[in-house]
Design a protein around this motif. Structure first.
Motif, PDB file in Angstrom:
ATOM      1  N   LYS A 105       0.852  -1.386   0.131  1.00 36.62           N
ATOM      2  CA  LYS A 105       0.038  -0.020   0.053  1.00 36.62           C
ATOM      3  C   LYS A 105       0.811   1.371  -0.293  1.00 36.62           C
ATOM      4  CE  LYS A 105      -3.734  -2.270   2.785  1.00 36.62           C
ATOM      5  NZ  LYS A 105      -4.647  -2.289   1.715  1.00 36.62           N
ATOM      6  N   PHE A 113      -0.233   6.738   3.316  1.00 33.35           N
ATOM      7  CA  PHE A 113      -1.215   8.050   3.269  1.00 33.35           C
ATOM      8  C   PHE A 113      -0.877   8.586   4.476  1.00 33.35           C
ATOM      9  CE2 PHE A 113      -5.289   9.875   3.712  1.00 33.35           C
ATOM     10  CZ  PHE A 113      -5.367  10.248   2.440  1.00 33.35           C
ATOM     11  N   GLU A 134      -4.846   4.275   5.162  1.00 39.73           N
ATOM     12  CA  GLU A 134      -5.027   4.313   4.011  1.00 39.73           C
ATOM     13  C   GLU A 134      -6.002   5.338   3.178  1.00 39.73           C
ATOM     14  OE1 GLU A 134      -6.445   0.546   2.316  1.00 39.73           O
ATOM     15  OE2 GLU A 134      -7.339   0.009   3.937  1.00 39.73           O
ATOM     16  N   SER A 135      -6.717   6.017   4.103  1.00 44.02           N
ATOM     17  CA  SER A 135      -7.580   7.276   3.786  1.00 44.02           C
ATOM     18  C   SER A 135      -7.621   7.926   5.160  1.00 44.02           C
ATOM     19  CB  SER A 135      -8.672   6.765   3.249  1.00 44.02           C
ATOM     20  OG  SER A 135      -9.853   6.302   4.055  1.00 44.02           O
ATOM     21  N   TYR A 189      -5.695  -0.097   8.345  1.00 39.92           N
ATOM     22  CA  TYR A 189      -5.148  -1.490   8.409  1.00 39.92           C
ATOM     23  C   TYR A 189      -4.339  -1.980   9.315  1.00 39.92           C
ATOM     24  CZ  TYR A 189      -1.457  -0.179   5.338  1.00 39.92           C
ATOM     25  OH  TYR A 189       0.143   0.346   4.858  1.00 39.92           O
ATOM     26  N   ARG A 236      -9.187  -4.549   9.067  1.00 42.54           N
ATOM     27  CA  ARG A 236      -9.417  -3.260   8.600  1.00 42.54           C
ATOM     28  C   ARG A 236     -10.546  -2.268   9.442  1.00 42.54           C
ATOM     29  NH1 ARG A 236      -9.127  -6.525   4.183  1.00 42.54           N
ATOM     30  NH2 ARG A 236      -7.203  -6.480   2.691  1.00 42.54           N
TER      31      ARG A 236
END
Length: 370
Positions: free
Chosen positions: A279, A282, A328-329, A334, A341
């Motif tokens: 990933k 972020f 991841e946002s 995660y 998640r």
């Protein structure tokens, strides 16, 4: 007397011979072959190569969800390595390293295919004098581009911009050949023990030609080799790629300790898939992360404490200790090495009300209590 005894023995032999013959032809007594659960076989005939190919296919867990599309992992030499890929994918998906993806193993169909000859034909870019089968990589790559990928895309819900190509040995050579000749066809390339020495290192000529015509390779590339192989040639090739400083190229290499040529695939494919599907980091504003701090009630006897630690969130549980939640946002997090998640929920005023946690096999909603 001797004649009668002989006739009796022959009769007994013939009688039991018939029984044994009948048993040998009784299909009910032949053990069934082992099949890989959840997989399927499709066939495709290539007019470009004039060859029938078998496709070994594994579909992801939630393939029937009509709202989803999936990345595709293409593997050559499926006759040997598809069971390995299937096992690696299942393990790495369970541990949260890989997304839901379609796996396509490519091998040769027809009656009694000679894999050694066909590999040299399809995977090598040049014909050498001592091998009359060699030199068909251009046609094989055209088959993949113009026949195989359109066929797969027409049958399955694929993501056209997320394709991975994997191969080892001559298959690794072909994977590099594909990267230099149809770079955009795949965005991930994973290979082990590549036959870089083929035809006096002809793959270096393809790289040189590529560098003269362009400065970008917008892909992720993973390469591995065993400690007991020709490591220097592998490292020289990798260092040359690094020195060219291709724009967009993300490359990782690894020399596998205590491993020979054929043994590189298990660890190499595992590490390679982890790398290419890693990933993208972020970064979430600290003020937003601080909003998630507090206590969350899972059930009357189970409470989770969440707080910010630098760029991440820490979840403290009674059983697992401290768990790092990676963003991841702004709302989705995660856990590395687990299928876990977390999606935070808020009300109309923006106040955090809890989160939804998804784990392998299920999920639940957890309320924020303070």
């Amino acid at each position: 007397m001797k004649i009668r005894a002989t006739i009796f023995i022959v009769s007994v032999f013939l009688h039991f011979g018939k029984i044994l013959f009948a048993q040998g032809n009784n299909s009910d007594l032949i053990p069934p072959q082992v099949e890989i659960a959840g997989t399927q076989l499709l066939k495709i005939h290539s007019s470009i190569v004039d060859q029938e190919y078998d496709l070994y296919i594994n579909l992801p867990r939630f393939f029937n969800d009509t709202s989803k599309t999936f990345p595709v992992i293409y593997l050559v030499d499926a006759q040997w390595d598809f069971p390995l890929l299937n096992a690696i994918y299942g393990e790495q998906y369970y541990d949260g390293f890989l997304p839901e993806a379609i796996s396509i193993g490519i091998t040769w169909g027809g009656e009694n295919p000679n894999y050694d000859d066909l590999r040299r034909r399809d995977f090598t870019p040049t014909k050498i004098r001592q091998d009359s089968f060699s030199g068909g990589a251009e046609k094989f790559l055209s088959f993949i581009k113009d026949e195989l990928i359109p066929f797969v895309d027409s049958k399955f819900k694929t993501k056209p911009d997320e394709r991975t190509l994997m191969g080892s040995s001559l298959g690794g050579l072909f994977t590099l050949y594909a990267m230099f000749n149809e770079t955009d066809l795949f965005n991930h390339y994973v290979l082990t023990s590549p036959a870089i020495g083929w035809d006096d290192g002809i793959i270096n000529s393809y790289e040189k030609k590529y560098s003269e015509e362009g400065s970008e390779i917008p892909v992720k590339l993973f390469m591995a080799i065993g400690e007991y192989e020709y490591v220097k040639g592998f490292q020289d090739f990798a260092e040359n790629l690094e020195e060219k400083n291709y724009k967009g190229l993300e490359m990782k290499t690894r020399v596998l300790d205590g491993i020979g040529h054929s043994g590189t695939k298990a660890e190499g494919y595992t590490r390679g898939l982890q790398f290419v599907f890693e990933k993208t980091p972020f970064v979430v504003n600290h003020d937003i992360l601080d909003k998630y701090s507090g206590s969350y009630q899972v059930n009357p006897s189970f409470k989770i404490i969440i707080y910010r630690d630098s760029e991440y969130l820490i979840a403290e549980t009674p059983f697992n200790g401290k768990i790092i939640l990676y963003p991841e946002s702004e709302k989705d997090f995660y856990v590395k090495g687990q299928y876990l998640r977390v999606h935070f929920k808020d009300d109309e005023s923006g106040k955090i009300t809890g989160f939804r946690v998804e784990y392998f096999g299920g999920g639940e909603t957890v309320s924020k209590i303070n």
